[in-house]
Each structure stands twice: as structure tokens, then as C-alpha cells.
Design a protein around this motif. Structure first.
Motif, PDB file in Angstrom:
ATOM      1  N   SER A 100       0.808  -1.278   0.060  1.00  0.00           N
ATOM      2  CA  SER A 100      -0.674   0.116  -0.138  1.00  0.00           C
ATOM      3  C   SER A 100       1.144   1.425  -0.115  1.00  0.00           C
ATOM      4  CB  SER A 100      -0.923   0.151   1.100  1.00  0.00           C
ATOM      5  OG  SER A 100      -1.793  -1.026   1.678  1.00  0.00           O
ATOM      6  N   LYS A 101      -0.034   2.688  -0.571  1.00  0.00           N
ATOM      7  CA  LYS A 101       0.759   3.860  -0.611  1.00  0.00           C
ATOM      8  C   LYS A 101      -0.198   4.672   0.099  1.00  0.00           C
ATOM      9  CE  LYS A 101       2.867   4.585  -4.312  1.00  0.00           C
ATOM     10  NZ  LYS A 101       3.193   5.192  -6.091  1.00  0.00           N
ATOM     11  N   LEU A 102       0.636   5.547   1.212  1.00  0.00           N
ATOM     12  CA  LEU A 102      -0.141   6.242   2.349  1.00  0.00           C
ATOM     13  C   LEU A 102       0.511   7.367   1.634  1.00  0.00           C
ATOM     14  CD1 LEU A 102       0.096   3.635   4.109  1.00  0.00           C
ATOM     15  CD2 LEU A 102      -1.697   4.377   4.635  1.00  0.00           C
ATOM     16  N   LEU A 103      -0.024   9.001   2.054  1.00  0.00           N
ATOM     17  CA  LEU A 103      -0.522   9.978   2.534  1.00  0.00           C
ATOM     18  C   LEU A 103      -0.337  10.660   3.952  1.00  0.00           C
ATOM     19  CD1 LEU A 103      -0.536  12.316  -0.924  1.00  0.00           C
ATOM     20  CD2 LEU A 103       1.889  11.737   0.313  1.00  0.00           C
ATOM     21  N   MET A 104       0.631  11.034   4.924  1.00  0.00           N
ATOM     22  CA  MET A 104       0.563  11.099   6.350  1.00  0.00           C
ATOM     23  C   MET A 104       0.229  12.837   6.130  1.00  0.00           C
ATOM     24  SD  MET A 104       0.296   8.183   6.619  1.00  0.00           S
ATOM     25  CE  MET A 104      -0.384   8.201   8.865  1.00  0.00           C
ATOM     26  N   ILE A 105      -0.707  13.115   6.946  1.00  0.00           N
ATOM     27  CA  ILE A 105      -1.761  14.937   6.889  1.00  0.00           C
ATOM     28  C   ILE A 105      -1.071  14.959   8.730  1.00  0.00           C
ATOM     29  CG2 ILE A 105      -2.707  16.030   6.879  1.00  0.00           C
ATOM     30  CD1 ILE A 105      -2.207  14.501   3.965  1.00  0.00           C
ATOM     31  N   PRO A 106      -0.396  15.270   8.267  1.00  0.00           N
ATOM     32  CA  PRO A 106      -0.018  16.215   9.989  1.00  0.00           C
ATOM     33  C   PRO A 106      -1.222  16.809  10.246  1.00  0.00           C
ATOM     34  CG  PRO A 106       1.522  17.202   8.583  1.00  0.00           C
ATOM     35  CD  PRO A 106       0.563  16.209   7.788  1.00  0.00           C
ATOM     36  N   VAL A 107      -1.372  16.229  11.951  1.00  0.00           N
ATOM     37  CA  VAL A 107      -2.259  16.593  12.250  1.00  0.00           C
ATOM     38  C   VAL A 107      -3.051  18.497  12.425  1.00  0.00           C
ATOM     39  CG1 VAL A 107      -1.507  16.575  14.639  1.00  0.00           C
ATOM     40  CG2 VAL A 107      -4.286  16.076  14.965  1.00  0.00           C
ATOM     41  N   GLU A 108      -1.998  18.955  12.266  1.00  0.00           N
ATOM     42  CA  GLU A 108      -2.427  19.869  13.007  1.00  0.00           C
ATOM     43  C   GLU A 108      -2.656  20.745  11.735  1.00  0.00           C
ATOM     44  OE1 GLU A 108       2.112  19.671  12.164  1.00  0.00           O
ATOM     45  OE2 GLU A 108       0.539  18.654  13.557  1.00  0.00           O
ATOM     46  N   LYS A 109      -2.730  20.192  10.386  1.00  0.00           N
ATOM     47  CA  LYS A 109      -3.291  21.237   8.930  1.00  0.00           C
ATOM     48  C   LYS A 109      -4.088  20.378   8.481  1.00  0.00           C
ATOM     49  CE  LYS A 109      -0.591  22.851   7.189  1.00  0.00           C
ATOM     50  NZ  LYS A 109      -1.160  24.537   6.376  1.00  0.00           N
ATOM     51  N   MET A 110      -4.650  19.016   9.456  1.00  0.00           N
ATOM     52  CA  MET A 110      -6.143  18.414   9.976  1.00  0.00           C
ATOM     53  C   MET A 110      -6.941  19.271  10.199  1.00  0.00           C
ATOM     54  SD  MET A 110      -7.023  14.605  10.899  1.00  0.00           S
ATOM     55  CE  MET A 110      -7.762  15.154  12.386  1.00  0.00           C
ATOM     56  N   GLU A 111      -6.400  20.094  11.397  1.00  0.00           N
ATOM     57  CA  GLU A 111      -8.174  20.271  11.985  1.00  0.00           C
ATOM     58  C   GLU A 111      -7.971  22.266  11.633  1.00  0.00           C
ATOM     59  OE1 GLU A 111      -6.233  21.138  16.019  1.00  0.00           O
ATOM     60  OE2 GLU A 111      -7.119  18.661  16.515  1.00  0.00           O
TER      61      GLU A 111
END
Length: 211
Positions: A100-111
Motif C-alpha cells: 500500500s501507499k499512503l499520504l500522512m497528513i499532520p494533525v495540525e493541518k487536518m484541524e
């Protein structure tokens, strides 16, 4: 990478958000069987699945597991969302079902994106709803369906995710996922083989007629 993001999420997000995902996201590749999230882990980022299949499970104190749902490309895991936004530890375990291939999004950007982009808010809310429905379906299967019915549904789902009528899986793997014993799984699979609905091979199962 932007083209891959657009292929999976372009129908959901506006161009500006897609560009931010490309600039901020950290690419992560995993092999089948790799653990992505463990129970009790603090999470600093949430995954957007670009390719592959991820299996999400609930683990009890004795290490026994129950499969909750699968994630496919273009999806994310609601359990990780709640942990990220609430600074809580993970209550689930996630393992790569396939490479699998994923993009990890930092929590601060998510919010930040929750307030900045309506499309992101809709995606998060829809993800919560979809995962909740899948968890409820799992509960219904356990509460209201016999083990042979649960096994058939499991095999159908596996075939769908692998996009192949032959599934690479052991009897013990199935037992773990369905929270039952290998002996029960083997007995039910033998019954299905006798009725020509499947063919059992070494470490794989060929689906013939389980519709």
C-alpha cells in the motif's frame, strides 16, 4: 504525486486543497502484513490511502483480534481521525492487507483544513459515517448471523478487495479476523468445498460459486 492524489481525491477536493495535500503530505509505502497503527499508540498524523488495502481491527487484552473493516484507496480511517483530533491513544490496530501507499497528513493541518475547506469537512464527516456503518454491520454479523454466513461474507469481501477469485489467506488468518477457532473455520471451509462453492489450495482459497 499530484496526479495520483487527483486520481483518488480529485472528485472530492478543490484544486487548492489538492495542492496543499501534495505539499504537506508525507509519502509512506508499506508491504502486505506491515503494522501501520498499534493499539495504545499516540497518533500525530492521519493517513490518506493512495493505493492498496488496509485492514482495521479491534484487539482485546489477550491479543485476540476482530476485524472491523477494510480501507481502500481514496479513503481514510475514522478511528485515526478521532485519536488525532482528541489527542487520545489509538483503540484499533491497522495492518496492510496488500502492498500500500499512503499520504500522512499532520494533525495540525487536518484541524486547519476543517475550518478552511468545506470539501474537507464533508470528507471527514462522510468518513465517520461510512466507518460507523461498517462497524455496525460487523456487530450485526456477530449478533445475528451464523458463522457460516459470516465466513461467506468474509470470502466475498476478500475477493472484492483482491479483485481476484483466488484469495491468499490461511485458515488461521480467517479465524483471527472472525474471532473464532481455526478448527471451526477449517470445518466450514471443507463443507463449502464439498458443495463445490470453493476450492481449497495451500495458503489460498479459490472462489467458485458463493453468490
Amino acid at each position: 504525486m499530484l496526479e495520483e492524489i487527483k486520481k483518488n481525491y480529485g472528485h472530492l477536493f478543490e484544486e487548492e486543497l489538492l495542492q496543499e495535500i501534495k505539499d504537506i503530505g508525507v509519502l509512506k509505502t508499506v508491504s502486505a502484513g506491515d503494522e501501520l497503527i498499534r493499539t495504545g499508540q499516540y497518533l500525530s498524523a492521519m493517513p490518506l490511502l493512495i493505493d492498496g488495502v488496509i485492514k482495521v481491527m479491534r484487539e482485546d487484552e489477550d491479543g485476540f483480534e476482530l476485524m472491523l473493516y477494510f480501507l481502500e484507496k481514496g479513503e481514510t480511517c475514522a478511528m485515526t481521525l478521532s485519536c488525532c483530533t482528541g489527542s487520545a491513544v489509538s483503540e484499533i490496530r491497522a495492518v496492510a492487507e496488500t502492498d500500500s501507499k499512503l499520504l500522512m497528513i499532520p494533525v495540525e493541518k487536518m484541524e486547519e483544513w476543517l475550518g478552511k475547506y468545506k470539501s474537507w469537512r464533508n470528507f471527514i464527516f462522510d468518513s465517520y459515517h461510512q466507518r460507523l456503518m461498517e462497524v455496525l454491520a460487523t456487530i450485526d454479523n456477530i449478533a445475528f448471523k451464523k458463522m457460516d454466513e459470516r465466513l461467506l461474507e468474509y470470502l466475498k469481501n476478500k475477493s472484492k478487495y483482491y479483485k481476484d477469485s483466488e484469495i491468499k489467506v490461511t485458515h488461521q488468518d480467517i479465524a483471527f479476523d472472525l474471532h473464532t477457532s481455526r478448527v471451526v473455520v477449517s470445518r466450514l471451509l471443507k463443507q463449502l468445498e464439498k458443495t463445490n462453492r470453493i476450492k481449497l489450495n495451500r495458503n489460498s482459497i479459490k472462489l467458485i460459486d458463493i453468490d
